[in-house]
Design a protein around this motif. Structure first.
Motif, mmCIF file in Angstrom:
data_model
loop_
_atom_site.group_PDB
_atom_site.id
_atom_site.type_symbol
_atom_site.label_atom_id
_atom_site.label_comp_id
_atom_site.label_asym_id
_atom_site.label_seq_id
_atom_site.Cartn_x
_atom_site.Cartn_y
_atom_site.Cartn_z
ATOM 1 N N PRO A 88 0.813 -1.016 -0.173
ATOM 2 C CA PRO A 88 0.169 0.015 0.071
ATOM 3 C C PRO A 88 1.025 1.426 0.092
ATOM 4 O O PRO A 88 2.290 0.985 0.253
ATOM 5 C CB PRO A 88 -0.836 -0.155 1.266
ATOM 6 N N ASN A 89 0.281 2.260 -0.218
ATOM 7 C CA ASN A 89 1.097 3.691 -0.108
ATOM 8 C C ASN A 89 1.554 3.735 1.127
ATOM 9 O O ASN A 89 1.239 3.448 2.193
ATOM 10 C CB ASN A 89 0.040 4.950 -0.171
ATOM 11 N N GLY A 90 2.581 4.332 0.966
ATOM 12 C CA GLY A 90 3.836 4.363 2.443
ATOM 13 C C GLY A 90 4.663 3.180 2.738
ATOM 14 O O GLY A 90 4.896 3.039 3.750
ATOM 15 N N ALA A 91 4.557 2.026 1.968
ATOM 16 C CA ALA A 91 5.002 0.856 2.519
ATOM 17 C C ALA A 91 6.297 0.821 2.715
ATOM 18 O O ALA A 91 6.893 0.047 3.220
ATOM 19 C CB ALA A 91 4.331 -0.351 1.482
ATOM 20 N N GLY A 92 7.331 1.793 1.886
ATOM 21 C CA GLY A 92 8.645 1.644 1.930
ATOM 22 C C GLY A 92 9.034 1.166 0.451
ATOM 23 O O GLY A 92 10.475 1.024 0.490
ATOM 24 N N LYS A 93 8.210 1.186 -0.541
ATOM 25 C CA LYS A 93 8.740 0.885 -1.784
ATOM 26 C C LYS A 93 9.580 1.566 -2.469
ATOM 27 O O LYS A 93 10.780 1.248 -2.783
ATOM 28 C CB LYS A 93 7.424 0.394 -2.890
ATOM 29 N N THR A 94 9.223 2.937 -2.575
ATOM 30 C CA THR A 94 10.142 3.843 -3.175
ATOM 31 C C THR A 94 11.421 4.064 -2.520
ATOM 32 O O THR A 94 12.548 4.139 -2.829
ATOM 33 C CB THR A 94 9.539 5.209 -3.648
ATOM 34 N N THR A 95 11.466 4.034 -1.257
ATOM 35 C CA THR A 95 12.556 4.284 -0.250
ATOM 36 C C THR A 95 13.399 3.111 -0.448
ATOM 37 O O THR A 95 14.663 3.128 -0.514
ATOM 38 C CB THR A 95 12.124 4.296 1.203
ATOM 39 N N THR A 96 12.766 1.738 -0.887
ATOM 40 C CA THR A 96 13.693 0.795 -0.963
ATOM 41 C C THR A 96 14.742 0.950 -2.131
ATOM 42 O O THR A 96 15.776 0.869 -2.236
ATOM 43 C CB THR A 96 13.154 -0.502 -1.214
ATOM 44 N N PHE B 39 12.221 7.146 -12.182
ATOM 45 C CA PHE B 39 11.523 7.795 -11.160
ATOM 46 C C PHE B 39 10.069 7.614 -11.164
ATOM 47 O O PHE B 39 9.348 7.835 -12.028
ATOM 48 C CB PHE B 39 11.873 9.210 -10.847
ATOM 49 N N GLN B 40 9.371 7.438 -9.809
ATOM 50 C CA GLN B 40 8.038 7.587 -9.754
ATOM 51 C C GLN B 40 7.249 8.613 -10.201
ATOM 52 O O GLN B 40 6.375 8.750 -11.229
ATOM 53 C CB GLN B 40 7.533 7.422 -8.356
ATOM 54 N N ILE B 41 7.939 9.821 -10.070
ATOM 55 C CA ILE B 41 7.662 11.153 -10.603
ATOM 56 C C ILE B 41 8.621 11.463 -11.931
ATOM 57 O O ILE B 41 9.621 11.644 -11.426
ATOM 58 C CB ILE B 41 7.660 12.324 -9.614
HETATM 59 N N1 LIG Z 1 12.522 12.018 2.226
HETATM 60 C C1 LIG Z 1 11.478 11.507 3.202
HETATM 61 N N2 LIG Z 1 11.432 12.289 4.481
HETATM 62 C C2 LIG Z 1 10.595 11.752 5.149
HETATM 63 N N3 LIG Z 1 9.708 10.979 5.415
HETATM 64 C C3 LIG Z 1 9.800 10.069 3.916
HETATM 65 C C4 LIG Z 1 10.686 10.463 2.919
HETATM 66 N N4 LIG Z 1 10.789 9.514 1.987
HETATM 67 C C5 LIG Z 1 9.617 8.588 2.235
HETATM 68 N N5 LIG Z 1 9.220 8.866 3.805
HETATM 69 C C6 LIG Z 1 8.383 8.109 4.311
HETATM 70 O O1 LIG Z 1 8.579 6.844 4.614
HETATM 71 C C7 LIG Z 1 7.360 5.949 4.244
HETATM 72 C C8 LIG Z 1 7.708 5.121 3.010
HETATM 73 O O2 LIG Z 1 7.633 5.854 1.797
HETATM 74 P P1 LIG Z 1 7.652 5.640 0.340
HETATM 75 O O3 LIG Z 1 7.664 6.640 -0.449
HETATM 76 O O4 LIG Z 1 9.042 4.838 0.169
HETATM 77 O O5 LIG Z 1 6.434 4.644 0.238
HETATM 78 P P2 LIG Z 1 5.953 3.865 -1.027
HETATM 79 O O6 LIG Z 1 5.578 2.336 -0.715
HETATM 80 O O7 LIG Z 1 6.788 4.223 -2.212
HETATM 81 O O8 LIG Z 1 4.453 4.556 -1.285
HETATM 82 P P3 LIG Z 1 3.624 4.770 -2.433
HETATM 83 O O9 LIG Z 1 2.908 3.855 -2.910
HETATM 84 O O10 LIG Z 1 2.733 5.981 -2.124
HETATM 85 O O11 LIG Z 1 4.519 5.578 -3.633
HETATM 86 C C9 LIG Z 1 6.309 6.695 4.293
HETATM 87 O O12 LIG Z 1 5.987 7.094 5.527
HETATM 88 C C10 LIG Z 1 6.825 8.160 3.885
HETATM 89 O O13 LIG Z 1 6.214 8.977 4.195
#
Ligand SMILES: Nc1ncnc2c1ncn2[C@@H]1O[C@H](COP(=O)(O)OP(=O)(O)OP(=O)(O)O)[C@@H](O)[C@H]1O
Ligand SMILES: [Mg+2]
Length: 247
Positions: free
Chosen positions: A43-51, A90-92
């Motif tokens: 789901p949104n915010g799962a940490g995928k993009t951060t990974t 990039f996602q964006i």
């Molecule tokens: N640069 C940042 N600074 C602070 N918090 C961040 C940053 N990047 C991500 N987060 C937080 O880390 C968590 C994971 O975010 P991430 O973008 O990795 O999710 P995601 O799985 O890619 O979601 P989505 O499906 O919405 O793209 C979220 O709670 C987000 O708010």
């Protein structure tokens, strides 16, 4: 001959990454085999993009290691990872708006070419590969969302990666452009590429991914074939209602 699994191309070992008080990734491990397409779901915010950011070197993890192609790259800078054969989209999408499609791809091609002429030749090849030949001289700002996703892929491919990370290639793209994008990713795999795709669309995952990992709140919750993941009770509860909203 014994059937020995090849060494993984990518190994993520126990990655943890926090932003202030938020644990975005919590002790995540995963491997990707050469030639494989792995889908990261959640789901949104799962940490995928951060990974992806951690794998690409945008963020240094608080703990854990990243092994790519047999080399520990945990402390290698993003440009070093790119030279080692790692590329991402990039996602964006972030093209250079005032450059043409071909010029945008040349920027990627210059990573491997000394001369502008060589880089231009290379760029043409990748613009063709992603199906943007007739848009080569258009400014990036004039592209549709689907075309921008293709441009992102061409820019990444021009760095000649072994592993390509695709962040929501079908996100925000109109339904009729999706089969073409699926076909393009399949073609890239046919070129010998290994891919990790962040994807919400279950149809796309089914058609492309060999394996999927489902994350929630930074934690890996399930792993399996797309069919296995789609049957997983926690995945259904947390996600599949939402996934239909994503298309
Ligand atoms: N640069 C940042 N600074 C602070 N918090 C961040 C940053 N990047 C991500 N987060 C937080 O880390 C968590 C994971 O975010 P991430 O973008 O990795 O999710 P995601 O799985 O890619 O979601 P989505 O499906 O919405 O793209 C979220 O709670 C987000 O708010
Ligand atoms: Mg994301």
């Amino acid at each position: 001959m014994p059937n020995v699994a090849p060494d993984p191309l990518l190994k993520v070992e126990g990655i943890t990454m926090s932003f202030g008080g938020i644990v975005a990734i919590d002790d995540l491990s995963l491997t990707v085999a050469p030639g494989e397409i792995l889908s990261l779901m959640g789901p949104n915010g799962a940490g995928k993009t951060t990974t992806f950011h951690v794998i690409a070197g945008v963020h240094a993890p608080d703990a854990g290691r990243i092994i790519f192609d047999g080399q520990d790259i945990t402390r290698v800078k993003p440009d070093g990872r790119c030279r080692a054969g790692l590329a991402r989209t990039f996602q964006i999408t972030q093209p250079f708006q005032e450059l043409t499609v071909e010029e945008n791809v040349m920027v990627g091609a210059l990573a491997h070419n000394g001369s502008m002429a060589e880089a231009r030749k290379d760029a043409r090849r990748y613009v063709d590969m992603v199906g943007l030949a007739d848009r080569a001289d258009v400014l990036a700002k004039g592209l549709s969302t689907g075309q921008r996703k293709r441009l992102e892929m061409a820019r990444a491919m021009a760095t000649r990666p072994k592993l390509l990370l695709l962040d929501e290639v079908t996100g925000g793209v109109d339904q009729k452009s999706i089969p073409g994008l699926i076909e393009l990713v399949q073609r890239l795999r046919g070129e010998g590429l290994t891919l990790v795709i962040i994807e919400h669309n279950m149809r796309v995952i089914n058609e492309l991914a060999d394996r999927a990992i489902f994350m929630n709140r930074g934690v890996r919750m399930a792993e399996g074939t797309p069919a296995e993941i789609a049957r997983h009770p926690e995945v259904i509860e947390l996600y599949l209602g939402e996934a239909t909203e994503h298309g």
